[in-house]
Design a protein around this motif. Structure first.
Motif, short mmCIF file in Angstrom:
data_model
loop_
_atom_site.label_atom_id
_atom_site.label_comp_id
_atom_site.label_asym_id
_atom_site.label_seq_id
_atom_site.Cartn_x
_atom_site.Cartn_y
_atom_site.Cartn_z
N ARG A 56 50.41 111.75 -15.40
CA ARG A 56 49.02 111.90 -15.83
C ARG A 56 48.09 111.10 -14.93
O ARG A 56 46.98 111.54 -14.59
N ARG B 102 63.44 108.92 -25.05
CA ARG B 102 62.01 109.20 -25.24
C ARG B 102 61.16 108.26 -24.38
O ARG B 102 60.15 108.66 -23.79
N PHE B 103 61.57 106.98 -24.30
CA PHE B 103 60.77 106.00 -23.56
C PHE B 103 60.62 106.40 -22.10
O PHE B 103 59.51 106.44 -21.56
N ILE C 51 54.21 101.67 -21.75
CA ILE C 51 54.13 103.00 -21.13
C ILE C 51 52.84 103.14 -20.33
O ILE C 51 52.84 103.62 -19.19
N ARG C 52 51.72 102.69 -20.90
CA ARG C 52 50.45 102.75 -20.19
C ARG C 52 50.49 101.88 -18.92
O ARG C 52 49.94 102.26 -17.88
N LEU D 22 54.06 101.35 -26.60
CA LEU D 22 53.00 102.23 -26.09
C LEU D 22 52.20 101.54 -24.99
O LEU D 22 51.81 102.18 -24.00
N ASN E 268 66.22 110.31 -28.87
CA ASN E 268 65.24 109.26 -29.13
C ASN E 268 65.31 108.13 -28.11
O ASN E 268 64.29 107.57 -27.71
N ALA F 182 55.77 110.89 -18.02
CA ALA F 182 54.59 111.69 -18.36
C ALA F 182 53.30 110.92 -18.11
O ALA F 182 52.31 111.47 -17.60
N GLU F 183 53.29 109.62 -18.45
CA GLU F 183 52.09 108.81 -18.23
C GLU F 183 51.84 108.57 -16.75
O GLU F 183 50.70 108.62 -16.28
N GLU G 82 58.38 109.41 -21.66
CA GLU G 82 56.97 109.08 -21.87
C GLU G 82 56.41 108.30 -20.67
O GLU G 82 55.25 108.47 -20.28
N TRP H 219 62.20 105.60 -31.21
CA TRP H 219 62.61 105.11 -29.90
C TRP H 219 64.11 104.81 -29.82
O TRP H 219 64.58 104.34 -28.79
#
Length: 426
Positions: free
Chosen positions: A227, A216-217, A164-165, A161, A213, A223-224, A220, A207
């Motif tokens: 955002r 997914r990484f 991802i940030r 996580l 799955n 998406a981040e 994400e 993950w």
């Protein structure tokens, strides 16, 4: 769907140069002035503490002056604890914003696009450079590469996580600095590629396991980034058509990943293939029919075009004006990705747009050392040396000896690895 600029009717013949000179508008409205794109290459022109330098400004100004429509930087890392090589630029915060702005200004000074490629090496980092390497799973490299790459530690959920940030944060800073887009490096065996591959990713949590799955990484990450940069800022991805190793990421899985990325709003997909363990992107083991066609991954690009309506860039194998124009005229792709040719001919786009062929012929770089040549290590190191020459204000040397370059590179890389580790420990 993206729109092409107004062109003569289909009955009016276009020259190959006119085909390459057409502009292209991405789905979000961003206009790319022509169909020539520089694919990311490793520059290693940052400082030992991973900051941008004037050498990057000189190098990217030279490519901008050469007429490239879309220029994608070498990988910019998201975490100082995870370098791919000494001299990587790392963007974790805004402390280097003035230098990043100068880099962005140099690369866009002739009206072309400059996108920052954003990356994390995962386990694909030379032994000894970082305190440790991490990956979705603790899968070692094959035995003949174990001396060069350590077995990674499996990432924890909180660490994933955080990564991802970090991808999103680096994209935000790139936009603030004046880069006109970003590209996720999802190919060639780096971290995103490791998550996608069933060979490297053997997790049983959210993950890993199923293809859904494992992708997914990257979804994400996208998406981040979206955002943090907004919907009008281009985000692309470099993605393998396949890993070309047993138990790895397949073409079918790549197609499914591209469908998911298209649905999630990706702006451009660059198609490549391979990893350090199976370096298909270098063209070393290509069939004669593929070499004759020039584009290494064209058959896969045609499958992607039939599956999704998405701007596509194809990198690998292009060597002639006619071959590039033919690929575009086929309708399967929208951008010609160039890498190694631009390392020895930085003004190549201007030549192509004048209707001239490349001066140089790209051939595998050989040292005569079997293990080194099989791993295609010089396909990175030799060209990195040419980029360094341009960053220092000199011209590339297309005839430079592979063995000489290997010897110098080994000494420099070893010394810089030692200095990087020592700097971190101080």
């Amino acid at each position: 769907m993206a729109s092409r600029s107004k062109t003569p009717s289909k009955n009016a013949p276009k020259s190959p140069a006119q085909t390459l000179a057409q502009s292209f508008r991405l789905p979000n409205g961003v206009l790319v002035p022509n169909r020539l794109a520089k694919s990311a290459m490793s520059e290693a022109l940052g400082t030992l503490d991973n900051r941008p330098t004037e050498r990057l400004e000189r190098l990217y100004a030279r490519w901008a002056d050469g007429g490239i429509g879309l220029c994608i930087t070498g990988n910019v890392m998201i975490d100082r604890r995870a370098l791919g090589e000494p001299g990587n630029v790392v963007v974790e915060d805004e402390s280097d914003l003035p230098a990043l702005r100068r880099w962005a200004a140099a690369g866009t000074r002739r009206g072309g696009q400059l996108w920052m490629q954003i990356n994390h090496p995962g386990k694909q980092s030379p032994r000894g450079l970082n305190r440790e390497t991490v990956s979705p799973s603790a899968i070692p490299f094959r035995s003949d590469m174990a001396a060069f790459f350590a077995t990674p530690r499996e990432l924890g959920d909180d660490e994933i996580l955080d990564l991802i940030r970090r991808y999103g944060n680096t994209a935000r800073i790139a936009r603030k600095a004046g880069f006109t887009g970003v590209q996720i490096h999802g190919a060639h065996g780096y971290l995103v590629s490791q998550f996608l591959s069933p060979h490297h990713n053997r997790r049983s949590d959210r993950w890993g396991g199923s293809p859904e799955n494992r992708r997914r990484f990257v979804l994400e990450v996208l998406a981040e980034m979206r955002r943090q940069v907004g919907k009008d800022f281009p985000i692309g991805i470099k993605l393998n058509s396949a890993d070309f190793q047993r138990g790895g990421f397949t073409e079918d899985e790549s197609l499914d990943a591209i469908r998911a990325l298209a649905e999630a709003g990706i702006d451009l997909v660059e198609i490549s293939g391979g990893t350090y363990e199976a370096p298909a992107m270098t063209g070393i083991e290509r069939k004669a029919s593929t070499v004759a066609r020039e584009a290494y991954f064209m058959e896969f690009a045609e499958k992607v075009r039939a599956a999704v309506k998405l701007p596509l860039m194809l990198t690998g194998g292009f060597r002639s004006l006619a071959g590039m124009a033919q690929a575009l005229d086929s309708g399967a792709i929208d951008f010609i990705g160039l890498g190694r040719l631009l390392a020895v001919e930085p003004d190549l786009p201007s030549r192509l747009l004048r209707g001239e062929d490349p001066r140089e012929e790209i051939k595998p770089i050989s040292t005569g050392i079997g293990m080194v040549d099989r791993m295609a290590l010089m396909e990175v190191a030799w060209y990195t040396r040419q980029l360094r020459r341009m960053g220092e204000g000199r011209n590339p040397r297309p005839r430079e000896s592979g063995l000489q370059s290997f010897a110098i590179g080994m000494i420099e890389n070893g010394w810089n690895t030692f200095r990087t580790r020592r700097l971190r420990a101080s």
